[in-house]
Structure formats: structure tokens, C-alpha cells
Design a protein around this motif. Structure first.
Motif, PDB file in Angstrom:
ATOM      1  N   MET A   1       0.836  -1.173   0.000  1.00 55.07           N
ATOM      2  CA  MET A   1       0.000   0.000   0.000  1.00 55.07           C
ATOM      3  C   MET A   1       0.888   1.247   0.000  1.00 55.07           C
ATOM      4  O   MET A   1       1.901   1.289   0.671  1.00 55.07           O
ATOM      5  CB  MET A   1      -0.901  -0.009   1.237  1.00 55.07           C
ATOM      6  CG  MET A   1      -2.229   0.652   0.970  1.00 55.07           C
ATOM      7  SD  MET A   1      -3.282   1.052   2.362  1.00 55.07           S
ATOM      8  CE  MET A   1      -4.041  -0.384   2.926  1.00 55.07           C
ATOM      9  N   SER A   2       0.495   2.255  -0.743  1.00 56.22           N
ATOM     10  CA  SER A   2       1.296   3.477  -0.807  1.00 56.22           C
ATOM     11  C   SER A   2       1.147   4.295   0.473  1.00 56.22           C
ATOM     12  O   SER A   2       0.232   4.077   1.267  1.00 56.22           O
ATOM     13  CB  SER A   2       0.877   4.318  -2.012  1.00 56.22           C
ATOM     14  OG  SER A   2      -0.383   4.920  -1.775  1.00 56.22           O
ATOM     15  N   ASP A   3       2.042   5.259   0.624  1.00 54.98           N
ATOM     16  CA  ASP A   3       2.007   6.120   1.811  1.00 54.98           C
ATOM     17  C   ASP A   3       0.683   6.871   1.925  1.00 54.98           C
ATOM     18  O   ASP A   3       0.127   6.987   3.010  1.00 54.98           O
ATOM     19  CB  ASP A   3       3.168   7.117   1.791  1.00 54.98           C
ATOM     20  CG  ASP A   3       4.501   6.457   2.076  1.00 54.98           C
ATOM     21  OD1 ASP A   3       4.512   5.330   2.614  1.00 54.98           O
ATOM     22  OD2 ASP A   3       5.530   7.075   1.774  1.00 54.98           O
ATOM     23  N   ILE A   4       0.180   7.387   0.808  1.00 57.69           N
ATOM     24  CA  ILE A   4      -1.075   8.139   0.854  1.00 57.69           C
ATOM     25  C   ILE A   4      -2.232   7.224   1.233  1.00 57.69           C
ATOM     26  O   ILE A   4      -3.109   7.609   1.993  1.00 57.69           O
ATOM     27  CB  ILE A   4      -1.343   8.900  -0.475  1.00 57.69           C
ATOM     28  CG1 ILE A   4      -2.506   9.890  -0.307  1.00 57.69           C
ATOM     29  CG2 ILE A   4      -1.630   7.958  -1.610  1.00 57.69           C
ATOM     30  CD1 ILE A   4      -2.187  11.079   0.514  1.00 57.69           C
ATOM     31  N   ASN A   5      -2.226   5.993   0.727  1.00 55.23           N
ATOM     32  CA  ASN A   5      -3.283   5.038   1.087  1.00 55.23           C
ATOM     33  C   ASN A   5      -3.221   4.686   2.570  1.00 55.23           C
ATOM     34  O   ASN A   5      -4.256   4.548   3.218  1.00 55.23           O
ATOM     35  CB  ASN A   5      -3.196   3.773   0.240  1.00 55.23           C
ATOM     36  CG  ASN A   5      -3.635   4.010  -1.195  1.00 55.23           C
ATOM     37  OD1 ASN A   5      -4.317   4.979  -1.495  1.00 55.23           O
ATOM     38  ND2 ASN A   5      -3.220   3.128  -2.075  1.00 55.23           N
ATOM     39  N   ASN A   6      -2.007   4.546   3.093  1.00 57.31           N
ATOM     40  CA  ASN A   6      -1.838   4.267   4.524  1.00 57.31           C
ATOM     41  C   ASN A   6      -2.382   5.425   5.361  1.00 57.31           C
ATOM     42  O   ASN A   6      -3.056   5.209   6.364  1.00 57.31           O
ATOM     43  CB  ASN A   6      -0.367   4.048   4.867  1.00 57.31           C
ATOM     44  CG  ASN A   6       0.146   2.717   4.390  1.00 57.31           C
ATOM     45  OD1 ASN A   6      -0.617   1.783   4.167  1.00 57.31           O
ATOM     46  ND2 ASN A   6       1.448   2.627   4.202  1.00 57.31           N
TER      47      ASN A   6
END
Length: 73
Positions: A1-6
């Protein structure tokens, strides 16, 4: 998962925890946190806040929102 999704997933979880603590719907909690700058707080300090317990984060949010005119504490 990407940082923004996290970050998004974390903010959603925080809103849900806040709603539970103050007996609000998730929508009411989001509106309150948005109005009194709590969402901005979590976004800005995500790096620190996500290392703490949800209980501590909700405490931080309640105090921060209160300082910005919110009534929940």
C-alpha cells in the motif's frame, strides 16, 4: 500500500475511534474533526500520531479541536 493510502486508512480509523468515544456517527465525527481542524492535525502530524495508541490520538484530537472552538472534551 502506498504512503497516501496508509494515511487515508489511518485517518478513517481515527475518525471511527473518535466517533465511538463521543457516541457520534462516523459522519458527525468527520464533520466535527473537519470543522475544528482535527483532520488537518492528523494529516500534518501523521508521522508521530500513527505511532501512538488510538486512545492517545483521540485524546490529542479532542484537546486540539477544543482549542479551536470545539465543545467535546
Amino acid at each position: 500500500m502506498s504512503d497516501i493510502n496508509n494515511k487515508i486508512a489511518y485517518i478513517i480509523a481515527v475518525v471511527n475511534e473518535f466517533s465511538t468515544r463521543f457516541s457520534l456517527t462516523s459522519q458527525q465525527a468527520y464533520r466535527y474533526l473537519d470543522r475544528f481542524k482535527g483532520i488537518d492535525f492528523v494529516d500534518e502530524f501523521y508521522g508521530v500520531e500513527h505511532t501512538q495508541s488510538f486512545e492517545d490520538v483521540v485524546d490529542d484530537l479532542a484537546l486540539y479541536c477544543h482549542k479551536n472552538g470545539g465543545a467535546l472534551i
